[in-house]
Scaffold this active site. Structure first.
Site, short mmCIF file in Angstrom:
data_model
loop_
_atom_site.label_atom_id
_atom_site.label_comp_id
_atom_site.label_asym_id
_atom_site.label_seq_id
_atom_site.Cartn_x
_atom_site.Cartn_y
_atom_site.Cartn_z
N GLY A 284 46.62 -0.03 86.97
CA GLY A 284 45.19 0.25 86.86
C GLY A 284 44.83 0.75 85.47
N SER A 285 45.81 1.02 84.66
CA SER A 285 45.58 1.61 83.33
C SER A 285 45.16 0.56 82.33
CB SER A 285 46.87 2.28 82.86
OG SER A 285 46.92 2.37 81.45
N THR A 286 44.07 0.83 81.62
CA THR A 286 43.57 -0.12 80.63
C THR A 286 44.47 -0.14 79.39
OG1 THR A 286 42.12 1.63 79.81
CG2 THR A 286 41.17 0.05 81.36
N THR B 6 47.46 0.33 79.08
CA THR B 6 48.76 -0.28 79.33
C THR B 6 48.75 -1.77 78.99
OG1 THR B 6 49.26 1.41 80.98
CG2 THR B 6 50.53 -0.62 81.13
N TYR C 3 48.12 -8.62 83.67
CA TYR C 3 47.28 -8.00 82.65
C TYR C 3 46.49 -9.04 81.85
CZ TYR C 3 47.96 -2.98 82.93
OH TYR C 3 47.90 -1.67 83.33
#
Lengths: 202, 202
Positions: A13-15, A17, A114
């Site tokens: 969920g981390s941008t 990353t 991603y």
């Protein structure tokens, strides 16, 4: 002596990353450093936070997109910003990643997922992202098996264990890099983590 | 054409700002970039947060000290970590800094105050820090005048105006670097800000 190694802890969920998974392979290869991708459930269980790290309308969220945009340009990546946020189901994406890490296609899946999120706006953990990303990493035929396995008690518990380990390590955000006992937080500290893995200091 | 310039926005309660004020002068001089130090009241009015950025016992606070410690070693600085946190009165320290910016001794005062906090554990804005820092920057004789002026309505209002400007710029933490319309947050983005000031990109 074993090659220096970095554990890359993250949630899908981390941008930020996105930046890490897009560039770490080439960097690690060039530096002769081994990397291991270790998904955890979400940031919440690490920090006790009940809110997302970035909230719509805040200066911090506005900055985050601009900051990522500058780094996308710097690293020559492709992205159509801002991407839909939050993603549909980071925990589900992370469970599939765990299955993939055991079967060998995990890193390819994480990168594909991603890419779909940041180039096409198809968020991680959603049905479309899962199917397209699995197809991209050669797992189209195994999709139903993999999605079922990702919901199994064994994988749910494994992700819980990994999340517990992340908390014990003192992590509180994604991505985090662990080199021996040393923690580096944030994609913009990836260079520091590689330096530490090679020479034991910044 | 004017030299490229960076506005350095900060509050003297910020720990990471120690790194910035300790190294920015030499860096800016080497890069031919002008810098202007602009204190704001605290982070709270920018973000609406009612808690400190770092809370005792949290993983993030533990990480912050280790991260600063690594960078102190990297930059060859002196510090006795962890320092007492929070500091006694960052808003008061910032008001004195504002007086100093108008009178020319502001940057020296900021550096002296941070050195007292990080080398000797004498926190910013407290009586002892104020007196010693003013003495260190040649203002011992003016101490009473300066401390009174720092509590005047004019300076209180000026700090409010500057804090409002920081909010309008979209700032949410200290230190922040503003180059033209571009914002960079955090001491670890100081190099980026200087690069941007020189070449308009990372």
């Amino acid at each position: 002596m074993a090659a220096p190694a970095i554990d890359v802890w993250f949630t899908m969920g981390s941008t930020y990353t996105f930046l890490t998974v897009s560039r770490i392979d080439a960097m690690a290869r060039a530096a002769g450093v081994a990397i291991r991708l270790r998904p955890f459930r979400t940031v919440g269980p690490l920090t006790g936070a009940t809110q997302l790290p970035f909230l719509p309308g805040t200066a911090k969220m506005h900055y985050m997109w601009r900051d990522i945009g500058r780094r996308v340009a710097l690293h020559g990546l492709r992205a159509s910003l801002p991407v839909p946020y939050p993603a549909p189901s980071p925990p589900r994406a992370n469970r599939v990643a765990l299955v993939g890490m055991a079967e060998g296609w995990g890193p390819d899946y994480v990168r594909a997922a991603y890419r779909l999120w940041f180039e096409q706006g198809i968020g991680t953990g959603g049905e479309e992202n899962l199917r397209l990303a699995l197809a991209e990493c050669g797992q189209a035929d195994g999709t139903e098996r993999i999605l079922a396995l990702a919901e199994s008690e064994a994988i749910v518990q494994e992700l819980d264990r990994e999340t517990g380990e992340a908390r014990r390590l003192g992590l509180f955000g994604s991505p985090s890099f662990v080199v021996g006992g040393e923690v580096f937080w944030g994609d913009d500290h990836l260079e520091d983590a590689i330096r530490w893995a090679r020479q034991g200091r910044l």
